[in-house]
Design a protein around this motif. Sequence first.
Motif: not given
Length: 374
Positions: A64-83
């Motif tokens: 029940g914990a949020v998976e931050l680092t596992r998904n952040s790289s993919t999301l940043r790449e898909q949306r064009g976010w630096e951070y």
Amino acid sequence: MSEEGEQSSRKTVTVGLMADPGLPLKLAERIATALPDLLENEIEDGVEWVVKAEENSLPLDAEGAVELTRNSSTLREQRGWEYMVYVTDLPKYILNEPLVVILNTAYGAGMIVVPALGVGGARPLRRLLLHVLSTLYAGASDRGRPRGPLSAIERIASVDHEADERKSKDTVETLKGVSGRLTLLTGMVRSNTPLKLVPRLSTALAGAIGTAAFGIFYASIWSMADYLSGGRMLLISLLSVATMTVWLIGSHGLWEKPEGAHRRERRVLYNAATTATVLIAVAAMYLTLFAVVLLGALVVIDVNFLEEHLREQAGFIDYVNLAWLATSMGTIGGAVGSSFSDAEVVRRATFSNREYERRQMSLREEKRTIPPRP
């Protein structure tokens, strides 16, 4: 250099604010418009900041914990976010303390837990967003600590990702001591938005109005309201609100028994937040019912007829006492009516979005562990 040339030469940094539905999204959208100017003033001149708020929720792991680092790289790449900064309403413990902020410069991502901000709302969230983004920017550009007052905020602890090939570290900030727990408790109640529960209690309100109607049409209630002291009336009203609060929690399965680490503390914290949420909702319903009953008494009961029954001069205070007692009676009657409310609807209204999702995971896990009847 012309103003147009100066604008074109500026470095553009795009930040994504991903927020859970409800209060986190509302706060993120409110802050997103003013955040670019604040970032330029606090971090570095000559950088054009673009901040985009998006409603979305990161998946939860098996605990029940949020998976931050596992998904952040993919999301940043898909949306064009630096951070990317994830704004969530799900409480979390780390290093034996309630989590406020977690960030990882290697992944360019951070997470802020809104309930850990208490009832402060947008102002503390804005300060923490500046802190997180200045730290991410300083770490990525190897510029050291950010300038200005934010440079006084130091790293509190680091958590290694041993299984990650990048050997990255999470920097976390947590709440300390009893005051920190109280801050988290008030923040959880605020995230639960107790007043949203009131419209979901339509059957309870209908039962309460039906029972309170006796106070308007039956003269014996008039005499009792005139006879009882203010202290006893207050005791009756508190008892009625407490009765309905306990009934709602018990009949709709809102009491939680968490397992795992810190289960004793989490049991107290989660159930205290649930109790406070339901109590505020019931109190709001009580006040609404009181206003309705008082208006009904003023319309239906003629003052001369009331004086004739009470055998004394009647005034507005007599109508108030009558409505007060009838409301208390109606609230107790409404507790029975609440049993017919949809338990799923009540749970959704009582818990914040991510907390509801986490508790649903717990309920499914509990059902799997219960052996079938022979």
